[in-house]
Structures are given as structure tokens and as C-alpha cells.
Motif scaffolding. Structure first.
Motif, PDB file in Angstrom:
ATOM      1  N   LYS A  50       0.725  -1.200  -0.037  1.00  0.00           N
ATOM      2  CA  LYS A  50      -0.008  -0.023   0.077  1.00  0.00           C
ATOM      3  C   LYS A  50       0.946   1.248   0.170  1.00  0.00           C
ATOM      4  CE  LYS A  50      -3.790  -2.105   2.607  1.00  0.00           C
ATOM      5  NZ  LYS A  50      -5.312  -1.969   1.882  1.00  0.00           N
ATOM      6  N   ASN A  55      -0.358   3.537  -8.449  1.00  0.00           N
ATOM      7  CA  ASN A  55      -1.478   3.585  -9.237  1.00  0.00           C
ATOM      8  C   ASN A  55      -2.178   2.001  -9.078  1.00  0.00           C
ATOM      9  OD1 ASN A  55       0.266   2.047 -10.713  1.00  0.00           O
ATOM     10  ND2 ASN A  55       0.622   3.729 -11.751  1.00  0.00           N
ATOM     11  N   LEU A  56      -3.651   2.118 -10.056  1.00  0.00           N
ATOM     12  CA  LEU A  56      -4.147   0.775  -9.994  1.00  0.00           C
ATOM     13  C   LEU A  56      -3.368  -0.311 -10.649  1.00  0.00           C
ATOM     14  CD1 LEU A  56      -7.003   0.362  -9.178  1.00  0.00           C
ATOM     15  CD2 LEU A  56      -7.667   1.235 -11.530  1.00  0.00           C
ATOM     16  N   PHE A  98      -9.919   9.454  -9.603  1.00  0.00           N
ATOM     17  CA  PHE A  98     -10.516   8.001 -10.380  1.00  0.00           C
ATOM     18  C   PHE A  98     -11.359   8.713 -11.415  1.00  0.00           C
ATOM     19  CE2 PHE A  98     -10.500   5.594  -6.101  1.00  0.00           C
ATOM     20  CZ  PHE A  98      -9.221   5.959  -5.786  1.00  0.00           C
ATOM     21  N   ASN A  99     -11.250   7.993 -12.564  1.00  0.00           N
ATOM     22  CA  ASN A  99     -11.853   8.543 -13.844  1.00  0.00           C
ATOM     23  C   ASN A  99     -12.814   7.618 -13.944  1.00  0.00           C
ATOM     24  OD1 ASN A  99     -10.487  10.868 -14.274  1.00  0.00           O
ATOM     25  ND2 ASN A  99      -8.714   9.726 -15.360  1.00  0.00           N
ATOM     26  N   GLY A 127      -3.909  -4.111  -4.978  1.00  0.00           N
ATOM     27  CA  GLY A 127      -3.898  -2.837  -5.920  1.00  0.00           C
ATOM     28  C   GLY A 127      -4.871  -2.796  -7.006  1.00  0.00           C
ATOM     29  N   LYS A 130     -10.026  -2.708  -4.478  1.00  0.00           N
ATOM     30  CA  LYS A 130     -11.089  -3.439  -3.476  1.00  0.00           C
ATOM     31  C   LYS A 130     -11.281  -2.540  -2.301  1.00  0.00           C
ATOM     32  CE  LYS A 130      -8.487  -6.843  -2.499  1.00  0.00           C
ATOM     33  NZ  LYS A 130      -7.277  -6.709  -3.206  1.00  0.00           N
TER      34      LYS A 130
END
Ligand SMILES: Nc1ncnc2c1ncn2[C@@H]1O[C@H](COP(=O)(O)OP(=O)(O)OP(=O)(O)O)[C@@H](O)[C@H]1O
Length: 465
Positions: A50, A55-56, A98-99, A127, A130
Motif C-alpha cells: 500500500k 496507481n491501480l 479516479f476517472n 492494488g 478493493k
């Protein structure tokens, strides 16, 4: 008078140094050392992930869904607008940058927000979004005008609870009437007090005390119960029972949500126990492959020769960034010192370092401030450093019985298809025994590892072609 630990933000690093909550269940004293170490690793690893994530983690896999009621329609959304969130929440989401929903969020969010509420067990790697998903679900279900706990979230450790708390605070920034309380050790309330915050996040031991013995939390109004990092959770003795006891004290109709990065049998069993009548969502992790990796081995007789071979390689080819894996902290420390003496910019990652320190080291390496990262196994598991062009196994990965650890081998040097850059892996082999291990690794992957003569400069140069 607020229960939140917000004011302590500056002291967080100091706070986080305190060891994790001690098990409080009967028999908790009996935690054996080995198990305790494993638990530490899992929680620390998760926190580390974390801390260093910026990024995602994208996925090319489709989510697998198992609905409790196969006849109910399955919605998936491609935008946050489709979820009809309260405007302040939508602002909160966009405010975080977040888009659009992540892969798992596309399916999980409509399911979590559906009426009547549905229970969910969800698994996807760290990542993939969740935490953001269940935080959004909790915030959506809160009635800000009601001043009592409505959502309860369990995290495995103090530090992880704080991390998730931060996400709740960030996403809830535009919803000033929603308050958060931390049910973690050290947060003491006066006897007889009742919590007015609508969301409570905490560790199982403290939450259980607050719900039962101390009655700070009135469980009858809880609408959403979240159990995060179930795999890390059950690695701690006592947490499983505490979680189940908390879950049993919740009113019927309370929505139960459980999340886990992995799904061994033990996690799955636990999940089914705490989340009845569940829907199930799974997102496969991206597979790693050795296909785009050139693998070599170098024969040596001892660690000094391995070091010399390493120097020869560095002398012959330009290595932008390398990760070097050692079996013990001692070897790692020695090697890092030797390389520094040679003038390399070396970072050392070692088990005795605190998680925050490790995160800082990895961050610096990622930024290119150091060109070589020397590490032992434990610390680097699960960390992708995409820009690394060369991976060196100074010691081959073996499990605790001394057998080849193929999974770790793959994880160290493998790449996911998406990053498909070509990579170079060099294995240092120092005895018949380790040659045998390498042979078994070759057999396992059915991939040949070429021999490299590091006394021959021309030959070394060729490996970069
Ligand atoms: N829809 C989204 N778009 C862009 N970024 C996102 C989105 N959802 C989450 N993120 C970001 O991606 C990162 C990972 O998300 P998140 O922490 O929710 O994942 P996770 O699956 O819970 O992983 P972990 O268990 O490690 O926390 C975070 O930095 C988060 O802010």
C-alpha cells in the motif's frame, strides 16, 4: 473529544513502529514463533504494498462472478455516474483522481450498492481497487443525519486500519457530516460512552471489546460489515474467532462484505463462515512468464567468486537498474557493502528494517536514485519494479527445506505479458547442490538456462544482444 486519530497524523510513523495488536483470545499466548513471523510478514507485506503503490494494478482478465441468485440481473458499470451516487460522493471519487471504475469495481460496485443489500466475497490481488470499492459502499449506505455507528470495518493490524481510514477520510472529504472512529489499541474512551461516528474501523480485538464488554458500539444499527484482508486476518491467532463473534452480534439484514488478495482453502472456509448467502467475485491475477527473459547461470566456488563474476558483468555491460537477491541478511549486507566500496549506488532492503523504511528504500530505487537494490527474499516478495532490466540471483531461491522455490524464482524474474519488456536474469551457482537446484528449476519451467563464462568479456557482451 473526537475519536478519530486525525490529529496524530504527524506522529504516524512513530505510532506505526509499535508491534501489531497482541492476540487477546484465550490461548493467544500459545502463538508459536514461526506462525508469528509469518503473520508479521503478511501484514507487513500488505502495508508495504500500500505504501509504495501509486496507481491501480490493471488486469486483462475478466472477472468471474458467481451469483447467489442466478436469475437476478447482473449489472456492470463503465462509469461512476451510472452508480447514481450522492453528488458529494461522486465528487469525492473524482477528487481522488479516479476517472472510471477499475475492473473489479465495475462488477463489485453495482452489486454492493444494490437494493436489497447483497453479501459479497471478493478476491483480487493487491492494488486492484478493493479498498476503494468497499469504502465507497460504506459511505453510500451511511445516513449522515443518524449519529451512531452504521458501518463497521475490520482490518488485520493497527497500521492497515489507519491506511484504510485514510481512504475513508479522503473519499468522504465532501461529506462533512459523515464521521469516522478508529477502534484500535491506544484509543481509549470513557466508560459508558457511546460512539456517535457513523463509520468505525478497527482491529478485531478492540472492535470486539467495544461491541461487547465495553458497549461503546451499539451493533443493532450496523448496516454494513466489512472484513478486509481476510487472508492476512486469519494468519493471526485469535482474529478469526473474534471476527466471527463480532459478525454474530450484528443484526439480521446487515450487509456482509469480505475481501482477500488470495484464496487458499482456509481463507475460503473462513469467508463462508462470516459471509452467509454470498455472491462471489474473483479476478485472476496477471500471469507471469519467463518467455521474454533471457536466463543465464555462472559457475562459482564461493561467494567471493560470485562477487567477482558480478563485477565482471558490471564491467562488461551497462546495467541501468538491477535487483540482486541473497538468501540471508548477512550475505545481503556484505554484498551491499562490497558493491558500495566499488562505487556503486546501492540500496539495501533487509528484514530488520521497519516497513516505512523499506517503503522509502523502494521508492528511492524506483525513482532511480540508486541503481542496484540488494535484498533478501522476504522483503521483495510481491514488489514489482518494472524498470529493472537485470535480476541477479546471488543465491538461488529455496524453501525452508532447501528445495527449489520455483514460484519465487518466477516471481523474481518473470514479467507479466503487459510489461513484455525483455529481461535478463543471471543465476549464481556455487556448488553441485545449487546446480542441482537450478536443474530442477529448468525442468520445472521447461526452459533452458544458458551457461555464461564471466571471464570472457566478449561472451558477456553478447548476452545483451
Ligand atoms: N477506479 C480507480 N481509478 C484509479 N485509481 C484507483 C481506482 N480505484 C482505486 N484506485 C487506486 O489504485 C490503488 C489501489 O487501490 P486499492 O487500495 O483500493 O486496491 P486494493 O485492491 O484494496 O489493494 P490493497 O489490498 O493493496 O489495498 C490506490 O492507489 C487507489 O487510490
Amino acid at each position: 473529544s473526537s475519536l478519530s486519530l486525525k490529529e496524530d497524523r504527524n506522529g504516524e510513523a512513530k505510532e506505526a513502529a509499535v508491534p501489531s495488536e497482541t492476540p487477546q483470545a484465550p490461548g493467544g499466548d500459545a502463538v508459536d514463533k514461526q506462525e508469528d513471523d509469518d503473520k508479521e510478514d503478511k501484514a507487513a507485506q500488505s502495508l508495504l504494498n500500500k505504501l509504495i503503490r501509486n496507481n491501480l494494478v490493471q488486469s486483462t482478465h475478466q472477472v468471474e462472478v458467481l451469483q447467489r441468485d442466478p436469475n437476478s440481473p447482473l449489472y456492470s458499470v463503465k462509469s461512476f455516474e451510472e452508480l447514481h451516487l450522492k453528488p458529494e460522493l461522486l465528487q469525492g471519487v473524482y477528487g481522488m483522481g479516479f476517472n472510471r471504475p477499475s475492473k473489479i469495481q465495475e462488477t463489485a460496485l453495482p452489486m454492493m450498492l444494490a437494493e436489497p443489500p447483497q453479501n459479497l466475497i471478493a478476491q483480487s490481488q493487491s492494488g486492484t481497487g478493493k479498498t476503494a470499492a468497499f469504502v465507497l459502499a460504506m459511505l453510500s449506505r451511511v445516513d449522515p443525519s443518524q449519529k451512531h455507528p452504521q458501518c463497521l470495518c475490520l482490518s488485520p493490524t493497527y497500521e492497515l486500519a489507519l491506511q484504510t481510514g485514510q481512504v475513508i477520510e479522503l473519499m468522504g472529504k465532501q461529506s462533512p457530516d459523515i464521521k469516522l472512529a478508529y477502534a484500535v489499541r491506544g484509543n481509549r474512551l470513557e466508560k459508558g460512552q457511546r460512539i456517535s461516528e457513523q463509520i468505525v474501523i478497527g482491529t478485531p480485538g478492540t472492535v470486539m471489546d467495544w461491541c461487547t464488554k465495553l458497549r461503546f458500539i451499539d451493533t443493532k444499527n450496523i448496516k454494513v460489515f466489512v472484513l478486509d484482508e481476510a487472508d492476512v486476518m486469519i494468519a493471526t491467532q485469535g482474529h478469526q474467532d473474534q471476527s466471527i463473534r463480532i459478525q454474530r452480534s450484528l443484526p439480521p439484514g446487515c450487509q456482509m462484505l469480505l475481501f482477500s488478495a488470495t484464496f487458499e482453502e482456509s481463507v475460503w472456509k473462513f469467508a463462508q463462515k462470516v459471509v452467509p448467502e454470498h455472491n462471489l467475485i474473483k479476478l485472476k491475477r496477471e500471469e507471469e512468464t519467463l518467455d521474454t527473459i533471457k536466463q543465464y547461470y555462472v559457475l562459482c566456488n564461493n561467494k567471493e567468486e560470485k562477487y567477482q563474476a558480478l563485477c565482471n558483468i558490471y564491467g562488461a555491460i551497462t546495467i541501468a537498474q538491477a535487483m540482486i537477491f541473497c538468501h540471508t541478511r548477512k550475505t545481503a549486507g556484505w554484498l551491499a557493502a562490497e558493491l558500495s566500496k566499488e562505487g556503486h549506488q546501492v540500496a539495501l532492503l533487509s528484514g530488520e528494517m521497519m516497513v516505512e523504511q523499506r517503503a522509502a528504500v523502494i521508492q528511492r530505487f524506483r525513482e532511480g536514485k540508486e541503481k542496484v537494490l540488494v535484498t533478501t527474499n522476504v522483503c521483495a516478495r510481491g514488489i514489482d519494479v518494472e524498470q529493472v532490466s537485470v535480476v541477479i540471483n546471488f543465491d538461488l531461491p529455496v524453501d525452508k527445506d532447501g528445495n527449489p522455490d520455483c514460484e519465487t524464482y518466477l516471481h523474481r524474474i518473470g514479467r507479466t505479458g503487459r510489461f513484455g519488456k525483455r529481461g535478463l536474469a543471471i543465476n549464481m551457482v556455487e556448488s553441485k547442490h545449487s546446480m542441482n537446484i537450478l536443474n530442477r528449476i529448468q525442468d520445472h519451467f521447461n526452459k533452458k538456462v544458458e551457461k555464461l563464462d564471466t571471464d570472457d568479456l566478449d561472451e558477456i557482451e553478447k548476452i545483451t544482444n
